[in-house]
Design an enzyme around this catalytic site. Structure first.
Site, PDB file in Angstrom:
ATOM      1  N   ASP A   1       4.669   7.822  -7.698  1.00  0.00           N
ATOM      2  CA  ASP A   1       3.804   7.985  -6.527  1.00  0.00           C
ATOM      3  C   ASP A   1       3.148   6.696  -6.075  1.00  0.00           C
ATOM      4  OD1 ASP A   1       1.298   7.842  -8.226  1.00  0.00           O
ATOM      5  OD2 ASP A   1       2.278   9.614  -9.051  1.00  0.00           O
TER       6      ASP A   1
ATOM      7  N   CYS B   1      -6.532   1.776   1.399  1.00  0.00           N
ATOM      8  CA  CYS B   1      -5.971   1.048   0.252  1.00  0.00           C
ATOM      9  C   CYS B   1      -4.581   0.501   0.575  1.00  0.00           C
ATOM     10  CB  CYS B   1      -5.979   1.911  -1.004  1.00  0.00           C
ATOM     11  SG  CYS B   1      -5.383   3.567  -0.758  1.00  0.00           S
TER      12      CYS B   1
ATOM     13  N   ASN C   1     -19.044  14.733  -5.418  1.00  0.00           N
ATOM     14  CA  ASN C   1     -17.805  14.008  -5.633  1.00  0.00           C
ATOM     15  C   ASN C   1     -17.746  12.937  -4.560  1.00  0.00           C
ATOM     16  OD1 ASN C   1     -14.400  14.658  -4.632  1.00  0.00           O
ATOM     17  ND2 ASN C   1     -15.092  13.161  -6.083  1.00  0.00           N
ATOM     18  N   GLY C   2     -17.624  11.679  -4.976  1.00  0.00           N
ATOM     19  CA  GLY C   2     -17.509  10.634  -3.969  1.00  0.00           C
ATOM     20  C   GLY C   2     -18.256   9.381  -4.347  1.00  0.00           C
TER      21      GLY C   2
ATOM     22  N   GLY D   1     -11.772  14.804 -13.441  1.00  0.00           N
ATOM     23  CA  GLY D   1     -12.770  14.117 -14.269  1.00  0.00           C
ATOM     24  C   GLY D   1     -12.852  14.747 -15.637  1.00  0.00           C
TER      25      GLY D   1
ATOM     26  N   SER E   1       2.859  13.985 -11.312  1.00  0.00           N
ATOM     27  CA  SER E   1       2.577  13.955  -9.882  1.00  0.00           C
ATOM     28  C   SER E   1       3.771  13.562  -9.024  1.00  0.00           C
ATOM     29  CB  SER E   1       1.407  13.015  -9.607  1.00  0.00           C
ATOM     30  OG  SER E   1       1.653  11.777 -10.230  1.00  0.00           O
TER      31      SER E   1
ATOM     32  N   TYR F   1      -1.234  11.667  -4.823  1.00  0.00           N
ATOM     33  CA  TYR F   1      -1.360  11.645  -6.275  1.00  0.00           C
ATOM     34  C   TYR F   1      -2.469  12.517  -6.865  1.00  0.00           C
ATOM     35  CZ  TYR F   1      -2.761   9.706 -10.814  1.00  0.00           C
ATOM     36  OH  TYR F   1      -3.153   9.571 -12.108  1.00  0.00           O
TER      37      TYR F   1
ATOM     38  N   CYS G   1     -10.517   0.812  -3.374  1.00  0.00           N
ATOM     39  CA  CYS G   1     -11.146   1.957  -2.697  1.00  0.00           C
ATOM     40  C   CYS G   1     -12.648   1.903  -2.927  1.00  0.00           C
ATOM     41  CB  CYS G   1     -10.584   3.258  -3.262  1.00  0.00           C
ATOM     42  SG  CYS G   1     -11.412   4.719  -2.588  1.00  0.00           S
TER      43      CYS G   1
ATOM     44  N   CYS H   1     -14.538  12.689  -9.525  1.00  0.00           N
ATOM     45  CA  CYS H   1     -15.320  13.889  -9.815  1.00  0.00           C
ATOM     46  C   CYS H   1     -14.729  15.123  -9.146  1.00  0.00           C
ATOM     47  CB  CYS H   1     -16.750  13.748  -9.303  1.00  0.00           C
ATOM     48  SG  CYS H   1     -17.663  12.437 -10.079  1.00  0.00           S
TER      49      CYS H   1
END
Ligand code: SF4
Length: 501
Positions: A382, A476, A138-139, A64, A319, A278, A418, A38
């Site tokens: 990446d 990660c 966002n999250g 998003g 990226s 990224y 994640c 998001c």
């Protein structure tokens, strides 16, 4: 045209995949990439709050593409509009004119799983005892499910499957009348990674998680205060970056000005390293560090760690281009555009049949034959998630005549899911969790491969934080989940729950 014909046509149409307008979509499975979930944008005190939000969201579109929404308000009015699709599809000029008010919060969303639902599009808007409340985030909150079950037992009825609604219910149930008191109490209950924007008539509140996992910046335009997931949104509207919202900080804006408060004490700072690798746009700064510059340094460190004699360096667009430039600068091997991404396919582009694809119709990425033919190529990417994309790209280069393909990855092996707002496959789908580096090399058909070391990554990002991992989350890569820090040493992802946004 009948409804049946329209449905059939829609099935034949394909949603495009081009930078800033849907780059992370994976409709034909070519780009096996992680998905940011998001982006948020907020305005306090500008007569054109809706239009600023529109342009801000457009700059955040890479975070998003499933839905977008803007809610505006002032002392009298509360207006909102949300829709499925890209920002430019959700809003028309007429629609924006209707969104009156000098304050706004806005959102772009990528859905993590299942069907995208308009009900989950944000900002979510609620009626509670103090009036209208809008929330955008966002999250990801990894204890949202537990709180939700508890609230349901107490009689709460949920309209969406979003974490955000859990926080709204906590606010609605709070004994406090002042929004900031209720927000502070609600945020002390939730655990996870977030950048939150709350708005009532005449008041706007911004809050960032105590570890600073998700990026969140504050800017100004004249007398107006702005918030955004990334600073590139400020550049898009001519605003000036002021500073990052601090981990655990609560900023309250109303007719009395801005109050800078905290809802949590300082925790181990853990900014998401994948933002640097990224997710974020190269023109953004996260915690004061420019994304393009840090990616370039990743390329330089990668070259120092795993030099290989070659004729050209190329980066997988978009990226990895910055890291490829860094690798080329460090080694003296020329950087070339060996891979080109087609940006202009668009949403109404007709997807080729399987048969045509097998005949070699390539829509998204092409190798430049004249650049790579007969050459030893260093290909910078990446990250490797499942490995399917890397294999396709290495094969594209070989089909175009590359003599050797040496893969260099500007992040450590991605081995763990994640739980902080990034959509990742489960561990058994992550190639680095299942195979050794040599087995990955074989699986992607490369002549050699090297992943940037964790130390090299931290050196390249260059944060001056003295916290563990230089203030970065690397879970990660190293399975050290920062929100578990206070509960266990030798942490694992056990106990962290992915919730549906
Ligand atoms: S686990 Fe990885 S993707 Fe998730 S917040 Fe940490 S660094 Fe970012």
């Amino acid at each position: 045209m009948s409804h049946g014909q329209q449905d059939k046509l829609k099935q034949q149409l394909w949603t495009g995949d081009y930078y800033n307008e849907g780059v992370t979509h994976d409709h034909d499975g070519f780009f096996d990439k992680l998905k940011e979930e998001c982006g948020v944008f907020g305005v306090f005190g500008h007569p054109e709050a809706a239009h600023l939000s529109y342009y801000g969201l457009h700059a955040l579109q890479h975070r998003g593409q499933e839905s977008g929404g803007i809610c505006t308000s002032d002392e009298e009015e509360f207006n909102y509009h949300r829709g499925m699709g890209l920002v430019k599809e959700v809003f028309t000029n007429e629609r924006l004119q209707e969104l009156k008010g000098s304050n706004a919060i806005a959102h772009v969303r990528y859905s993590t799983s299942g069907e995208s639902k308009l009900a989950n599009a944000q900002p979510l808007v609620f009626k509670y005892r103090e009036g209208d409340l809008a929330v955008a985030t966002n999250g990801n909150l990894h204890n949202a499910m537990d709180i939700r079950k508890r609230l349901e037992r107490l009689g709460s009825i949920f309209q969406t499957s979003s974490d955000t609604e859990v926080v709204a219910h906590l606010i609605a149930r709070s004994p406090y009348d002042q929004l900031e008191d209720a927000v502070r109490e609600a945020l002390r209950e939730v655990k996870g990674a977030y950048a939150f924007l709350f708005m009532t008539r005449g008041k706007l509140i911004a809050a960032r998680d105590p570890n600073g996992l998700r990026p969140f910046v504050m800017g100004k335009l004249g007398d107006a205060i702005l918030f955004a997931s990334e600073s590139c949104a400020f550049d898009a509207v001519g605003a000036e970056y002021i500073r990052d919202v601090q981990p655990g900080e609560l900023l309250v804006l109303d007719q009395n000005g801005m109050r800078e408060e905290r809802f949590a004490s300082k925790q181990r700072q853990s900014v998401c390293a994948m933002e640097y690798i990224y997710f974020a746009r190269p023109d953004s700064d996260v915690d004061g560090i420019n994304i393009h510059s840090s990616r370039k340094r990743m390329g330089k460190v990668l070259a120092a760690e795993a030099f290989v004699d070659a004729d050209v360096v190329t980066g997988v667009p978009d990226s990895s281009i910055s890291a490829a430039i860094g690798f080329a600068e460090q080694t003296g091997i020329p950087y070339e555009l060996g891979l080109i991404k087609n940006r202009y396919t668009g949403r109404t582009f007709i997807q080729p049949s399987q048969e045509l694809r097998e005949q070699g119709v390539k829509m998204k990425l092409s190798a430049v034959r004249k650049v790579v033919e007969g050459k030893r190529v260093v290909m910078i990417d990446d990250s490797i998630v499942r490995g399917t994309t890397s294999l396709r790209i290495v094969n594209l280069l070989r089909e175009a005549g590359a003599k050797e393909v040496h893969v260099r990855i500007s992040s450590p092996p991605f081995m763990n899911p994640c739980f902080y707002g990034i959509d990742t496959p489960s561990r058994n789908e992550l190639i680095a969790a299942q195979k050794s580096v040599e087995e990955i090399r074989q699986a992607i058909n490369a002549d050699s491969i090297h992943f940037l070391s964790k130390e090299g990554l931290l050196e390249a990002i260059g944060s001056d934080s003295t916290d563990k991992n230089s203030g970065m989350c690397l879970a990660c890569f190293d399975n050290d989940y920062p929100t578990m820090a206070d509960t266990s040493e030798g942490k694992s992802s056990e106990g962290l729950v992915e919730s549906t946004k």
